[in-house]
Design a protein around this motif. Structure first.
Motif, short mmCIF file in Angstrom:
data_model
loop_
_atom_site.label_atom_id
_atom_site.label_comp_id
_atom_site.label_asym_id
_atom_site.label_seq_id
_atom_site.Cartn_x
_atom_site.Cartn_y
_atom_site.Cartn_z
N GLU B 182 94.22 -29.61 22.90
CA GLU B 182 92.87 -29.29 22.41
C GLU B 182 92.03 -28.70 23.54
OE1 GLU B 182 90.64 -32.54 20.74
OE2 GLU B 182 89.01 -31.23 20.09
N VAL B 183 91.25 -27.68 23.22
CA VAL B 183 90.34 -27.09 24.20
C VAL B 183 88.94 -27.02 23.60
CG1 VAL B 183 92.11 -25.73 25.35
CG2 VAL B 183 90.86 -24.74 23.44
N ASP B 184 87.97 -26.82 24.48
CA ASP B 184 86.57 -26.76 24.07
C ASP B 184 85.98 -25.63 24.91
OD1 ASP B 184 83.96 -27.21 23.37
OD2 ASP B 184 83.77 -29.13 24.41
N CYS B 185 85.86 -24.45 24.31
CA CYS B 185 85.52 -23.25 25.08
C CYS B 185 84.09 -22.81 24.81
CB CYS B 185 86.48 -22.12 24.73
SG CYS B 185 88.21 -22.56 24.95
N SER B 186 83.64 -21.89 25.65
CA SER B 186 82.27 -21.40 25.57
C SER B 186 82.01 -20.65 24.27
CB SER B 186 81.98 -20.46 26.74
OG SER B 186 81.91 -21.20 27.92
N ILE B 187 80.79 -20.78 23.78
CA ILE B 187 80.35 -20.07 22.58
C ILE B 187 79.87 -18.67 22.94
CG2 ILE B 187 78.50 -20.04 20.85
CD1 ILE B 187 78.80 -23.11 20.70
N LEU B 188 79.09 -18.58 24.01
CA LEU B 188 78.61 -17.29 24.49
C LEU B 188 79.78 -16.52 25.07
CD1 LEU B 188 75.37 -18.32 26.35
CD2 LEU B 188 75.50 -16.62 24.52
N THR B 189 80.04 -15.34 24.55
CA THR B 189 81.23 -14.60 24.95
C THR B 189 80.84 -13.21 25.43
OG1 THR B 189 82.40 -15.80 23.22
CG2 THR B 189 83.50 -13.86 24.13
N PRO B 190 81.30 -12.82 26.63
CA PRO B 190 80.93 -11.48 27.12
C PRO B 190 81.59 -10.38 26.28
CG PRO B 190 82.42 -12.59 28.66
CD PRO B 190 82.08 -13.59 27.60
N GLU B 191 80.93 -9.26 26.21
CA GLU B 191 81.36 -8.17 25.33
C GLU B 191 82.82 -7.73 25.48
OE1 GLU B 191 79.09 -4.55 25.78
OE2 GLU B 191 79.29 -4.12 23.64
N PRO B 192 83.33 -7.57 26.72
CA PRO B 192 84.70 -7.04 26.84
C PRO B 192 85.75 -7.87 26.09
CG PRO B 192 83.61 -7.08 28.98
CD PRO B 192 82.70 -7.78 28.04
N VAL B 193 85.54 -9.19 26.02
CA VAL B 193 86.50 -10.05 25.32
C VAL B 193 86.55 -9.69 23.84
CG1 VAL B 193 87.02 -12.44 24.69
CG2 VAL B 193 86.05 -11.94 26.96
N LEU B 194 85.38 -9.46 23.25
CA LEU B 194 85.33 -9.19 21.82
C LEU B 194 85.57 -7.71 21.51
CD1 LEU B 194 82.43 -11.65 21.16
CD2 LEU B 194 84.77 -11.88 20.31
N LYS B 195 85.47 -6.90 22.54
CA LYS B 195 85.89 -5.50 22.42
C LYS B 195 87.42 -5.48 22.27
CE LYS B 195 85.16 -1.01 22.91
NZ LYS B 195 84.36 -0.26 21.96
N ALA B 196 88.09 -6.25 23.13
CA ALA B 196 89.56 -6.29 23.08
C ALA B 196 90.05 -6.88 21.77
CB ALA B 196 90.09 -7.11 24.26
N SER B 197 89.37 -7.89 21.26
CA SER B 197 89.84 -8.56 20.04
C SER B 197 89.57 -7.72 18.80
CB SER B 197 89.14 -9.91 19.88
OG SER B 197 87.76 -9.71 19.60
N GLY B 198 88.77 -6.66 18.96
CA GLY B 198 88.49 -5.77 17.83
C GLY B 198 87.18 -6.08 17.13
N HIS B 199 86.50 -7.17 17.52
CA HIS B 199 85.27 -7.55 16.81
C HIS B 199 84.11 -6.58 17.05
CE1 HIS B 199 87.46 -11.39 16.57
NE2 HIS B 199 86.73 -11.62 15.51
N VAL B 200 84.00 -6.06 18.26
CA VAL B 200 82.87 -5.18 18.54
C VAL B 200 82.94 -3.92 17.67
CG1 VAL B 200 81.81 -3.70 20.30
CG2 VAL B 200 82.52 -6.03 20.90
N ASP B 201 84.14 -3.40 17.48
CA ASP B 201 84.27 -2.16 16.71
C ASP B 201 84.38 -2.37 15.21
OD1 ASP B 201 84.18 -0.67 19.01
OD2 ASP B 201 86.33 -0.82 19.34
N ARG B 202 85.01 -3.50 14.79
CA ARG B 202 85.37 -3.55 13.38
C ARG B 202 84.80 -4.71 12.58
NH1 ARG B 202 91.60 -2.68 14.26
NH2 ARG B 202 90.93 -3.48 16.29
N PHE B 203 84.08 -5.63 13.23
CA PHE B 203 83.61 -6.81 12.50
C PHE B 203 82.24 -6.50 11.89
CE2 PHE B 203 82.08 -11.39 12.64
CZ PHE B 203 82.81 -11.74 11.52
N ALA B 204 82.25 -5.66 10.86
CA ALA B 204 80.98 -5.17 10.33
C ALA B 204 81.01 -5.13 8.81
CB ALA B 204 80.71 -3.77 10.88
N ASP B 205 79.84 -5.21 8.21
CA ASP B 205 79.66 -4.99 6.78
C ASP B 205 78.75 -3.77 6.62
OD1 ASP B 205 81.22 -7.01 5.80
OD2 ASP B 205 79.57 -8.42 5.47
N LEU B 206 78.85 -3.12 5.45
CA LEU B 206 77.96 -1.99 5.17
C LEU B 206 76.65 -2.48 4.59
CD1 LEU B 206 80.53 0.49 3.62
CD2 LEU B 206 79.31 0.76 5.79
#
Lengths: 739, 739
Positions: B182-206
């Motif tokens: 079990e781990v307990d990680c930070s909630i605040l996440t720097p942009e590059p991490v979520l850029k790599a995971s695809g969230h910055v570009d694709r986690f969107a609704d119209l």
């Protein structure tokens, strides 16, 4: 293990927004070889423990040292008395401030001398402990593969389990035992809530920016570093050196303008680039964001969990069937955008808090269970002792409340409960004190405030705050929302009161003001009696009255509103409850636990371990087959299943290391009990050895009894001493087993 | 209690970013009076239960109805077959899309007919349940006194305790039993991490904006509402109506341009103001903020907890001594800035997730414990059945994996464990199915994905996702950071490979490139073999090579770098693990639990309660003195203390209501057991009554045995049936007690 505390450089504060202070407080410790007996509450066989601990204590054992310190103590007291007399005579604020600054200088001189005279034979090796914490992934920097972010940490399996166990213990000790109302509120908080609580305006630190590259520095840290460097420079004159030291001491109490003047006087530039710096800027420590897609609703990540409880006060009071006192509690994350986070887990941007808000009648702060903890002795470091140049003193909490040292029973009750909880989970009582906030550092709304501080290699660190916040928060939210956050109290005697009320004629108002009529009617219902009287007078004399509601003016005439006067018999009165707030910084408590429980085996300096109590140890038990022999497998598998069945968290280590090396590995992650399956286990009646971490003692126990024995040891339903009495000792030495 | 499900209007999705779909899936239920026996796993005496439950089931009992549906089922199947053949023949994408759209229309026609034929005698009254949840503060809107924020909820004492109990049960069931990390990680996440995971570009609704006041609308919701309103209008022509219905069905698969065309064609304006709307805008659903004071480090609140595990992969692998497979888990909050949150706890902005990432060898996805759950039957709603117009089918997970319906053992193992866990905590097995993602809704990286869906009055709601994410995430983070996130696998046979490597001459490079030499050397070390070969060739032929590193070009000459060729014997090979991810939406599971356990007493429609299993019930026991008589006090106090001692959470209710009314109140908050102290309790041997919530049966038990009996009932170590056998029945009727 020997520990040294490079004493108390910094008092690290975990304060409420209006009371962010970084008081430098020092104290003196003499060394005393402690029997582990005194510390270990869970009954491992203490005399067998291979570790000897040297604890500093508050006792001033050496009369020679006291002789040297006496004039310095007197100097502090003299100035403390002056501050007191200035205050009681209502002297101008500036004079009081100057006297307080001088008081701090004298306190520091005393403390410096104390440190110079304290024996420093023991050493605590922080880097050794940090290496262990990192290597066994208790916690480590977040997003390290991306370069990491300062002030953010991820807890690995061991840290996470430890944290979960601490929180479970907390929940049992406080919420279940006291039948508190636990809530779990939103982290994202809209701006008006934090405007009312004071955080939007006042939860800020001063910083300066590099005028070229925009790098930011926390102003007090920057000045301190610059002046300390200057002081240390041999070329610096004595006069300048003294001035520098004086400023460092006064820094915490300085205003923005005063600090700005220091910047200018010493021509302080960026230590990184040598570039010029901006004027001091107030930087709000909350993380801002937008809620919803429009970009119009501003929100913040909560800087504390307390506000979630206050805004739910009405629902909680109703849940409690309208009765006072009651306590609500919340465990959750909070966020502070520190300008320059440091000191590991102690000053971080994201942290877990456990907060209690105890609501009670302001005129009756007695606590029904106070007698149960009356005799509990705490180390109290009162504001008075701080002003008199004295140390903390052990006082029974009952006496402290009786003498008025602690403001009331409820505050005292929680201080004792905090003390008992911290000891239970493994905080060293000798390194725990309660420090009272001095008048000049207490938030303006608080009546009395005591911080539970733990001594660490960073100095005394505030781990739990315990404040009487009076009615401040509920009053603020009532004002901001117009919703009365109050309770009803039965009156002993009925009370007859005169009532004056406007009686709006809704039909006429509706015609006159259309949509806005509702606003006018609601405002009329909230109108204070004095204003109603004024309205009555105007309506009678002039026939009309200009009424302000929601920022607009409305002309009211006699046909729109009449004035009723009558008498009412009251059975209850409305009171705004007082709030006593114990507030735990979970990460700080964890850090103190690590330091207080970090041990080294006497026979091997490289073998380090954590002597955490079983109740919070990350895992309770290890299961180790003596070797890779396939005959051991079914026994190991069955033991693991049986341990799971009785809810004992455990780890099977069937890797190839020697048994001694594997014990060392389980010791490192604080596993208190270890089962070894060996060749004797194969024979009937099947049995295995059970080893205790701190003493390294071993006994032989039948396999079918082992799971329940370990469960009872883990839950503290039995002690290691009892187990050693009941089962035969296993005589093989660990050093032999190591081979 | 009778329940009706206004059937399955919406399939509510809780998907990973790349798979946000809102598939409309309907099914048919016939009613069947169920014996409570079938459902209740904790052994309360079921036949005594005063509630009869009507459960919908999948069984199509009525051959007449099947006769009517047969041609519609055939029509779905025909189109499903067409889609399959188009895909296998590699038909143009547009043709496939059109065929899928037609398939959806046919599915909807079938489902509509199913609904029209389903008996609808039973009703579930959602507003009645919501009233109870609000009144007893299970949860309610956050910051309500400030007007509240949609999509945010605060859990009160009962909701919070329920949530804590669910999470504890989860931790035991998954983390402890499977020895996960079990781990307990930070909630605040720097942009590059979520850029790599695809969230910055694709986690969107119209969304579209009101051009005047800036109000935002989620585009698909807006179009659907507009067209449905238009369809319902009597003046609308049949042709238009059909077109509208067709668009609504196709909406989920539409592109931004297609939706834009619909907006234009139907001249859709703001439903609130009638103002014109903007063109569709992609709105990223993550909450953004700045980390640190400079404003230069952009960060987001994490939209899922999974990424915290991936970025810690190396540490976790090391903690597991380098061995695969292992699973890591995390419980924590995640945030999504929904454009228009709705459906209570189901679509919110802030929520708790419990996620597992199981890392395994991509070439061996067998699971060591698969045999233990092989015979577990799940309701599987396969992609194939969805295309064939069939319903979900009960299949043993072993058979499903053997037949290739479920991709591998590890995925199947977790599906079975998810099923068992949900049943254990009180999800109705009849209202639980696993729906397989169809080809067109699966995230591009996933091999196979099944959602555990619970049937609620909002339709089938995705509560747990279970996906084989292959090596996608680790690969992405490796690419972004240059840190290899891989494991080593022992080779069965040694392997000899040719190696080609650049050997940099650090001295020469240092002189040539100064500070940048380090960058060049590091880039050389990471260079792919093909490029090394090219470099070798260029250096040999031209004497130099233009080398790109970190966006700059460097001219390398022969003296700076030579090329080494040699053979290496490999004992291990490097593999990037596959990830199987079970992901729980805790709030959604809680909501389904509320609906599945909401009951009404047969003899009194106003008496509603939750039949939650003891293991997760917010409190386990109530203690009720029969009246205010002072003689009861010491007994109540002692019981409360004894219950605390054995860790049984409980509530003393000594308010003045009749005992029947107080029972009703404890039933409402799902307290499974109630102790009543009455006049017989005063006599020796002291005893009290114990009542079970669901059956309302009562027994008489000696006071000193009561705490352990309640503890064992709460921990499910014993059953109510056993207790009823052991102790004398208490015959007084509740209706009598009510008086």
């Amino acid at each position: 293990m020997k520990q040294f505390f490079p004493i108390l450089q910094v008092l690290v504060s975990f304060s409420k927004p209006h009371a962010v202070f970084h008081q430098k407080v020092r104290s003196i410790f003499t060394e005393k070889t402690f029997l582990y007996q005194a510390k270990n509450p869970w009954g491992t066989k203490k005399k067998h423990r291979s570790v000897k601990l040297n604890f500093p204590t508050y006792t001033m054992a050496d009369p020679k040292i006291e002789e040297i310190l006496a004039p310095l103590r007197a100097a502090v007291k003299e100035q403390g008395d002056l501050v007191r007399s200035l205050k009681s005579n209502g002297a101008p604020e500036l004079d009081v401030k100057k006297a307080v600054a001088e008081l701090k200088v004298r306190k520091k001189t005393l403390e410096d001398k104390e440190i110079s005279l304290a024996p420093s034979s023991a050493t605590f090796d922080r880097s050794k402990m940090e290496d262990l914490l990192k290597r066994r992934f208790f916690f480590d920097q977040s997003f390290a593969i991306y370069g990491g972010i300062t002030g953010q940490y991820d807890f690995g399996p061991m840290g996470c389990a430890l944290k979960a166990n601490i929180l479970n213990a907390w929940r049992k000790f406080f919420i279940l035992e006291e039948q508190m109302l636990e809530v779990d509120c939103s982290i994202l908080t809209p701006e008006p809530v934090l405007k009312a609580s004071g955080h939007v305006d006042r939860f800020a630190d001063l910083m300066v920016k590099d005028m070229v590259n925009g790098e930011c520095f926390r102003l007090d840290h920057l000045i301190k570093a610059h002046l300390e460097k200057l002081s240390a420079d041999k070329k610096t004159s004595n006069a300048t050196r003294e001035e520098c030291q004086d400023i460092v001491v006064r820094l915490d109490g300085m205003t923005k303008d005063e600090m700005s003047a220091v910047l200018a006087k010493y021509s302080i530039v960026s230590p990184m680039t040598g570039n010029k710096l901006s004027e001091p800027i107030e930087f709000n420590l909350m993380f801002g964001t937008q809620i919803g897609p429009s970009g119009l609703v501003k929100g913040f990540l909560r800087p504390e969990t307390a506000q979630g409880i206050f805004v739910n006060f009405k629902r909680l009071l109703e849940f409690n069937q309208g009765k006072l006192p009651f306590a609500a509690a919340q465990i959750g994350n909070a966020f502070r955008n520190e300008i320059s986070p440091r000191s590991g887990l102690i000053r971080v941007r994201e942290f877990t808090m456990a907060e209690i808000e105890h609501f009670c009648d302001p005129s009756d702060k007695d606590h029904p269970k106070f007698e149960s903890i009356r005799d509990t002795k705490l180390q109290l470091y009162s504001a008075c002792n701080q002003m008199d140049g004295k140390s903390a003193v052990a006082v029974a909490i009952g006496d402290a409340v009786d003498q008025g040292l602690v403001a009331n029973q409820t505050l005292g009750y929680y201080m004792a409960r905090i003390h008992l909880f911290l000891i239970k989970i493994g905080i060293d009582p000798v390194k725990l004190r309660f420090r009272q906030h001095m008048g000049n550092e207490m938030a303006h709304y608080a009546c009395d405030c005591w911080d539970a501080e733990c001594l660490t290699s960073y100095g005394w660190v505030e781990c739990v705050g315990c404040a009487d916040r009076s009615a401040y928060d509920l009053t603020q939210h009532s004002k901001a929302t117009g919703v009365r956050l109050a309770a009803e109290k039965k009156l002993d005697e009925l009370k007859v009161v005169d009532v004056i009320e406007p009686a709006p004629n809704k039909g006429v108002l509706g015609k006159a003001f259309r949509k806005e009529a509702k606003v006018v009617i609601e405002a009329l219902e909230r109108l204070e009696p004095e204003k109603v009287e004024k309205m009555e007078k105007n309506l009678a004399e002039k026939g009309s009255y200009i009424f302000s509601a929601n920022g607009s003016d409305y002309e009211l005439t006699k046909d729109m509103v009449s004035i009723k006067r009558y008498q009412k018999t009251l059975h209850v009165e409305e009171i705004v409850p007082s709030v006593v707030e114990p507030s735990f910084g979970v990460g700080r408590v964890m850090y103190a636990l690590f330091e207080h429980n970090f041990c080294t085996r006497e026979d091997d300096e490289q073998r380090t371990f954590f002597s955490l109590p079983p109740v919070i140890a990350p895992l309770k038990c290890s299961v180790l087959p003596l070797s890779n022999n396939a005959q051991f497998h079914p026994f190991v598998k069955k033991l693991s299943e049986d341990l799971t069945r009785v809810d004992v968290s455990h780890k099977v280590d069937d890797s190839s290391g020697s048994i001694g090396r594997r014990y060392a590995r389980t010791d490192e992650v604080a596993i208190p009990f270890g089962i070894t399956v060996d060749f004797d286990s194969l024979k009937e009646p099947h049995s295995a050895t059970l080893r205790e971490r701190d003493s390294t003692g071993q006994v032989r126990i039948p396999l079918d009894e082992l799971p329940s024995v370990v469960r009872d040891l883990s839950n503290e339903k039995t002690t290691w001493i009892e187990i050693e009495k009941k089962y035969p000792k296993f005589e093989q030495q660990e050093s032999v087993a190591k081979a």
